[in-house]
Design an enzyme around this catalytic site. Structure first.
Site, PDB file in Angstrom:
ATOM      1  N   ARG A  90       0.665  -1.574  -0.187  1.00 22.96           N
ATOM      2  CA  ARG A  90      -0.017   0.047  -0.426  1.00 22.96           C
ATOM      3  C   ARG A  90       1.038   0.960   0.080  1.00 22.96           C
ATOM      4  O   ARG A  90       1.941   1.539   0.708  1.00 22.96           O
ATOM      5  CB  ARG A  90      -1.232   0.266   1.132  1.00 22.96           C
ATOM      6  CG  ARG A  90      -1.833  -1.630   1.488  1.00 22.96           C
ATOM      7  CD  ARG A  90      -3.537  -0.694   1.230  1.00 22.96           C
ATOM      8  NE  ARG A  90      -4.095  -1.917   1.490  1.00 22.96           N
ATOM      9  CZ  ARG A  90      -4.930  -2.672   0.330  1.00 22.96           C
ATOM     10  NH1 ARG A  90      -5.504  -1.783  -1.224  1.00 22.96           N
ATOM     11  NH2 ARG A  90      -5.802  -3.661   0.424  1.00 22.96           N
ATOM     12  N   HIS A 108      12.542  -4.076  -2.799  1.00 21.41           N
ATOM     13  CA  HIS A 108      11.458  -3.504  -4.246  1.00 21.41           C
ATOM     14  C   HIS A 108      12.405  -4.902  -5.004  1.00 21.41           C
ATOM     15  O   HIS A 108      13.333  -5.322  -5.262  1.00 21.41           O
ATOM     16  CB  HIS A 108      11.474  -2.708  -5.339  1.00 21.41           C
ATOM     17  CG  HIS A 108      10.839  -2.985  -5.774  1.00 21.41           C
ATOM     18  ND1 HIS A 108       8.946  -3.668  -5.770  1.00 21.41           N
ATOM     19  CD2 HIS A 108      10.948  -2.664  -7.446  1.00 21.41           C
ATOM     20  CE1 HIS A 108       8.987  -2.910  -7.564  1.00 21.41           C
ATOM     21  NE2 HIS A 108      10.462  -2.912  -7.826  1.00 21.41           N
ATOM     22  N   ALA A 141       6.421   8.864  -0.558  1.00 19.35           N
ATOM     23  CA  ALA A 141       4.628   8.766  -1.107  1.00 19.35           C
ATOM     24  C   ALA A 141       5.085   8.992  -2.180  1.00 19.35           C
ATOM     25  O   ALA A 141       4.312   8.223  -2.482  1.00 19.35           O
ATOM     26  CB  ALA A 141       4.511   9.909  -0.627  1.00 19.35           C
TER      27      ALA A 141
HETATM   28  C1  GAR Z   1       9.606  -8.874  -1.967  1.00 14.55           C
HETATM   29  O1  GAR Z   1      10.054  -9.065  -2.902  1.00 14.55           O
HETATM   30  C2  GAR Z   1       8.880  -6.942  -2.025  1.00 14.55           C
HETATM   31  O2  GAR Z   1      10.306  -6.893  -2.475  1.00 14.55           O
HETATM   32  C3  GAR Z   1       8.168  -7.004  -2.660  1.00 14.55           C
HETATM   33  O3  GAR Z   1       7.132  -8.197  -2.130  1.00 14.55           O
HETATM   34  C4  GAR Z   1       8.187  -9.608  -1.395  1.00 14.55           C
HETATM   35  C5  GAR Z   1       7.136  -9.688  -0.200  1.00 14.55           C
HETATM   36  O4  GAR Z   1       7.894 -11.186  -0.222  1.00 14.55           O
HETATM   37  N1  GAR Z   1       7.753  -6.248  -2.582  1.00 14.55           N
HETATM   38  C6  GAR Z   1       7.013  -4.563  -3.640  1.00 14.55           C
HETATM   39  O5  GAR Z   1       7.075  -5.744  -4.594  1.00 14.55           O
HETATM   40  C7  GAR Z   1       6.630  -3.704  -3.117  1.00 14.55           C
HETATM   41  N2  GAR Z   1       6.557  -3.401  -4.837  1.00 14.55           N
HETATM   42  P1  GAR Z   1       7.407 -11.558   1.365  1.00 14.55           P
HETATM   43  O6  GAR Z   1       6.458 -11.245   1.674  1.00 14.55           O
HETATM   44  O7  GAR Z   1       7.762 -13.112   1.378  1.00 14.55           O
HETATM   45  O8  GAR Z   1       8.580 -10.700   2.339  1.00 14.55           O
END
Ligand code: GAR
Length: 193
Positions: A90, A108, A141
């Site tokens: 979010r 990320h 943000a």
């Molecule tokens: C991670 O790879 C993180 O970088 C990504 O969600 C995944 C969460 O994995 N975040 C994004 O894409 C943010 N834009 P997890 O819940 O197993 O830690």
């Protein structure tokens, strides 16, 4: 260094932080873990580890400003030095970032500023890049924007699916998150930015 970690899903990166703290390899205090919806494995595994948890359910609020305010208050109750978005899907308000002195860390699964958003792995594959990776940065943000602290590259193999590539990226991402937190705990001014 006190941290509050925000999750929306599995929380496997968070687990790496929990494990490093438990092993005595990371000198941070995980004050709480929060989520934007009920029933996340990230909250479940934190509770199992004895960490305080909270949920500020996005769907329970009429508008985004009210949710942002409630999230800010829930996080502020734990007085964190750093707030970590670990798969928190979010966008938060500028007021949230300000409330924590701009110390809102995000990870990320791509080499920002390339491929921001919820599908960084899929988008990199669709574009056909040969190298992608992961980024740890101070979040503002925007969507995965803000000063970059650390990045690491991961090569894309011909045989990769989104799942296999994301898992390989996460192996690197977990280490990068833990090492960045360790560096910040040792020196709050640490930042490549
Ligand atoms: C991670 O790879 C993180 O970088 C990504 O969600 C995944 C969460 O994995 N975040 C994004 O894409 C943010 N834009 P997890 O819940 O197993 O830690």
């Amino acid at each position: 260094m006190r941290i509050v970690v925000l999750v929306s899903g599995t929380g496997s990166n968070l687990q790496a932080v929990i494990d490093a703290v438990k092993a005595g390899e990371l000198g941070v205090d995980i004050a709480a873990v929060g989520a934007d919806r009920e029933g996340t494995y990230g909250v479940e595994r934190s509770a199992a580890a004895g960490i305080p948890t909270f949920v500020v359910d996005f769907k329970a609020y009429q508008d985004r400003a009210d949710w942002n305010q409630a999230l800010t208050e829930a996080v502020a109750a734990y007085q964190p030095d750093v707030v970590v978005s670990s798969g928190f899907m979010r966008i938060v308000s500028p007021g949230f970032i300000d409330a924590f002195g701009g110390r809102y860390l995000n990870t990320h699964p791509a080499l920002l500023p390339a491929f921001p958003g919820a599908h960084g792995v899929r988008d990199a594959m669709a574009y056909g890049v040969k190298v992608t990776g992961c980024t740890v940065h101070w979040a503002d943000a925007g969507v995965d924007t803000g000063p970059i602290i650390a990045q690491e590259a991961v090569a894309i193999e011909d045989s990769d699916t989104e799942e296999t590539l994301h898992e390989r990226i996460k192996v690197v991402e977990r280490k990068l998150l833990v090492s960045t937190l360790a560096a910040l705990a040792a020196d709050p001014a640490y930042s490549a930015a």
